[in-house]
Write a protein that holds these residues in place. Structure first.
Motif, PDB file in Angstrom:
ATOM      1  N   UNK A  71      49.309  29.673  35.735  1.00 40.99           N
ATOM      2  CA  UNK A  71      48.216  29.200  36.603  1.00 40.99           C
ATOM      3  C   UNK A  71      48.139  30.072  37.859  1.00 40.99           C
ATOM      4  N   UNK A  72      49.298  30.423  38.411  1.00 39.95           N
ATOM      5  CA  UNK A  72      49.313  31.256  39.618  1.00 39.95           C
ATOM      6  C   UNK A  72      48.807  32.674  39.300  1.00 39.95           C
ATOM      7  N   UNK A  73      49.188  33.189  38.123  1.00 40.89           N
ATOM      8  CA  UNK A  73      48.713  34.530  37.728  1.00 40.89           C
ATOM      9  C   UNK A  73      47.186  34.498  37.583  1.00 40.89           C
ATOM     10  N   UNK A  74      46.696  33.434  36.930  1.00 37.92           N
ATOM     11  CA  UNK A  74      45.244  33.310  36.736  1.00 37.92           C
ATOM     12  C   UNK A  74      44.537  33.243  38.086  1.00 37.92           C
ATOM     13  N   UNK A  75      45.096  32.463  39.007  1.00 42.01           N
ATOM     14  CA  UNK A  75      44.444  32.322  40.324  1.00 42.01           C
ATOM     15  C   UNK A  75      44.432  33.666  41.056  1.00 42.01           C
ATOM     16  N   UNK A  76      45.537  34.393  40.969  1.00 37.53           N
ATOM     17  CA  UNK A  76      45.618  35.683  41.680  1.00 37.53           C
ATOM     18  C   UNK A  76      44.644  36.692  41.072  1.00 37.53           C
ATOM     19  N   UNK A  95      35.913  43.159  22.794  1.00 42.59           N
ATOM     20  CA  UNK A  95      34.834  42.172  22.688  1.00 42.59           C
ATOM     21  C   UNK A  95      33.461  42.780  22.947  1.00 42.59           C
ATOM     22  N   UNK A  96      33.458  44.047  23.394  1.00 41.52           N
ATOM     23  CA  UNK A  96      32.170  44.660  23.713  1.00 41.52           C
ATOM     24  C   UNK A  96      31.698  44.330  25.115  1.00 41.52           C
ATOM     25  N   UNK A  97      32.390  43.438  25.820  1.00 39.50           N
ATOM     26  CA  UNK A  97      31.990  43.101  27.193  1.00 39.50           C
ATOM     27  C   UNK A  97      32.613  44.116  28.144  1.00 39.50           C
ATOM     28  N   UNK A  98      31.980  44.397  29.247  1.00 42.58           N
ATOM     29  CA  UNK A  98      32.629  45.235  30.256  1.00 42.58           C
ATOM     30  C   UNK A  98      32.905  44.369  31.474  1.00 42.58           C
ATOM     31  N   UNK A  99      33.942  43.646  31.369  1.00 42.75           N
ATOM     32  CA  UNK A  99      34.257  42.713  32.435  1.00 42.75           C
ATOM     33  C   UNK A  99      35.384  43.213  33.299  1.00 42.75           C
ATOM     34  N   UNK A 100      36.317  42.324  33.590  1.00 47.46           N
ATOM     35  CA  UNK A 100      37.431  42.615  34.481  1.00 47.46           C
ATOM     36  C   UNK A 100      38.632  42.992  33.615  1.00 47.46           C
ATOM     37  N   UNK A 107      41.959  35.973  39.403  1.00 50.72           N
ATOM     38  CA  UNK A 107      40.602  35.507  39.672  1.00 50.72           C
ATOM     39  C   UNK A 107      40.185  35.856  41.104  1.00 50.72           C
ATOM     40  N   UNK A 108      41.133  35.785  42.019  1.00 51.37           N
ATOM     41  CA  UNK A 108      40.816  36.147  43.409  1.00 51.37           C
ATOM     42  C   UNK A 108      40.436  37.624  43.495  1.00 51.37           C
ATOM     43  N   UNK A 109      41.149  38.476  42.770  1.00 46.28           N
ATOM     44  CA  UNK A 109      40.818  39.911  42.792  1.00 46.28           C
ATOM     45  C   UNK A 109      39.450  40.148  42.153  1.00 46.28           C
ATOM     46  N   UNK A 110      39.202  39.403  41.074  1.00 45.66           N
ATOM     47  CA  UNK A 110      37.923  39.547  40.365  1.00 45.66           C
ATOM     48  C   UNK A 110      36.768  39.098  41.264  1.00 45.66           C
ATOM     49  N   UNK A 111      37.007  38.025  42.001  1.00 46.17           N
ATOM     50  CA  UNK A 111      35.931  37.462  42.837  1.00 46.17           C
ATOM     51  C   UNK A 111      35.698  38.280  44.106  1.00 46.17           C
ATOM     52  N   UNK A 112      36.703  39.051  44.514  1.00 46.02           N
ATOM     53  CA  UNK A 112      36.592  39.805  45.772  1.00 46.02           C
ATOM     54  C   UNK A 112      36.889  41.285  45.535  1.00 46.02           C
ATOM     55  N   UNK A 113      35.966  41.974  44.872  1.00 47.28           N
ATOM     56  CA  UNK A 113      36.249  43.369  44.516  1.00 47.28           C
ATOM     57  C   UNK A 113      36.509  44.267  45.723  1.00 47.28           C
TER      58      UNK A 113
END
Ligand code: UDP
Length: 417
Positions: free
Chosen positions: A353-358, A214-219, A360-366
């Motif tokens: 949903x649990x995978x997404x939450x986990x 996508x050209x983004x450098x995200x997670x 997302x937690x890693x993404x939010x707390x590098x």
């Protein structure tokens, strides 16, 4: 010790390349690494595997102290794993002839079919035998139901082998429980895990470019597995639909890149990604050479391993050894290797949903994610380095050798006659 390993379908010579296909994965890697580590410790190892190519020589030296012996059983061609069971009598006859000419001190059978071939040959010659199943038919049948293509007699054969070999090495606590449920006496079973090459899989070194569709450098989330439905790549793709657009998934495994379009599982996963609206955030690499994997792990922010079930699972350990946090289904070996809240997150199997939450937690707390990664590396080195795992095997082998010599009455006190 002179150690004969039997790994009927999984050749250790396939382990550096050709992994990720339907039948080539962790067992190839584990048998290879164990054989090399035991040879490093001064043992002589022969790995007997079925010949699948008429051009392959009978005996191929793999490293100092390790020879791969190609046993003639059935046509010298690649055959589906589930068709090999009828060839195990021929395999057994060949093994007995080999061992009569060159008697090993101990036999270690990997996978149930190797046990079928090895047990009669070992018993004829009075050689002690240990068994690692790597996967159990009862678990496969429970999860796959009518899709399970294993031979009908697999489950009964596994409980029979479990009772008859000298020692069963279960790779995790969950497998030990399963063996108990199959009626294998507890004193027959010792938990000895598989390991990881902590010198190959390291946090320091080149990382694969964070190329993005996508050209983004995200997670960046990484999945590494054979592309079979039970590996749960579909769950990760579904999770992606619940995560922001800068979260992307790279999938390693399956056929070679040029054959991805023809692969039914890739097609199924691509269709799911399209339905979920994340097709532009999922990249399929196809099979990646084992040697190239450390860089791929290092380039990821998190590794997702969420299979429906998993006998042991080398991938989470490889990710941990590379210092990556792991989101793992709390099943099989992953319940032992990944420590929830310490080296990553456990999630229930099949729960996007649990995978997404986990994730997302890693993404939010590098910072926390990095701490998990460092703890994963420490755990991989402390508990799962192959030298340590090989020593645990050595101890198990020595135990069965000692009890065989005692029971056959040839044990001496060691004092001079
Ligand atoms: N693997 C690889 N390249 C790929 C996909 C997988 O080298 O493209 C390796 C992976 O690194 C791991 C093994 O195959 O060592 C898979 O083992 P695991 O125990 O995770 O799963 P299995 O395939 O035995 O079910």
């Amino acid at each position: 010790m002179r150690i004969a390993m039997v790994s009927e379908h999984a050749s250790p010579l396939v382990a550096s390349n050709g992994l990720g296909g339907v039948d080539a994965g962790g067992q190839n890697v584990a048998v290879r690494a164990l054989a090399l580590a035991l040879a490093d410790a001064g043992h002589e190892v022969v790995v007997h595997t079925r010949r699948t190519d008429p051009r392959t020589p009978r005996r191929v030296p793999m490293a100092a102290g390790v020879v791969v012996d190609h046993v003639d059983a059935g046509p010298p061609a690649e055959l589906p794993k589930d068709e090999l069971v009828d060839l195990m009598d021929a395999f057994s006859v060949d093994l007995a002839a080999c061992w009569r000419a060159d008697r090993p001190d101990v036999v270690h059978a990997h996978f149930w079919m190797s046990g079928l071939a090895a047990l009669p040959a070992a018993r004829t010659l009075g050689v002690p035998i240990v068994q690692t199943f790597h996967a159990l038919g009862s678990v496969k049948r429970r999860h796959q139901g009518p899709d399970d293509t294993s031979p009908a007699r697999r489950v009964a054969a596994e409980s029979d082998l479990g009772a008859k070999v000298d020692q069963v090495l279960a790779t995790c606590r969950d497998e030990a429980d399963e063996l108990a449920a199959l009626g294998v006496p507890a004193e027959q079973v010792t938990v000895v895990p598989c390991g990881v090459d902590v010198e190959h899989f390291t946090p320091a070194g080149d990382a694969a470019p964070r190329g993005s569709t996508s050209g983004r450098d995200g997670f960046r989330v990484l999945s590494v597995s054979r592309l079979v439905p039970r590996k749960g790549v579909d769950t990760v793709i579904a999770a992606l639909g619940r995560l922001p657009g800068d979260v992307e998934l790279t999938v390693a495994g399956g056929p070679s890149a040029d054959r991805l379009d023809d692969d039914p599982e890739v097609r199924r996963l691509r269709a799911l990604a399209a339905r979920t609206g994340v097709a532009d955030r999922v990249t399929f690499l196809g099979a990646v050479a084992h040697d190239a994997l450390p860089g791929l792990y290092r380039g990821a922010d998190a590794v997702a391993c969420v299979p429906v079930y998993e006998p042991f699972g080398l991938v989470p350990l490889e990710a941990m050894a590379c210092g990556r946090p792991v989101v793992a289904a709390a099943v099989g070996g992953l319940a032992d290797t990944v420590v929830d809240g310490v080296t990553g997150h456990h999630v229930p199997a099949g729960d996007p949903a649990a995978v997404a939450a986990a994730l997302d937690a890693l993404r939010a707390h590098p910072r926390r994610a990095r701490t998990f990664g460092r703890a994963g590396r420490r755990r991989a080195v402390a508990e799962y380095g192959w030298d340590r795992v090989a020593a645990a095997h050595e101890q198990a082998y020595a135990g069965v050798v000692a009890s065989t010599t005692v029971s056959s009455g040839v044990l001496t006190t060691g004092s001079p006659a």
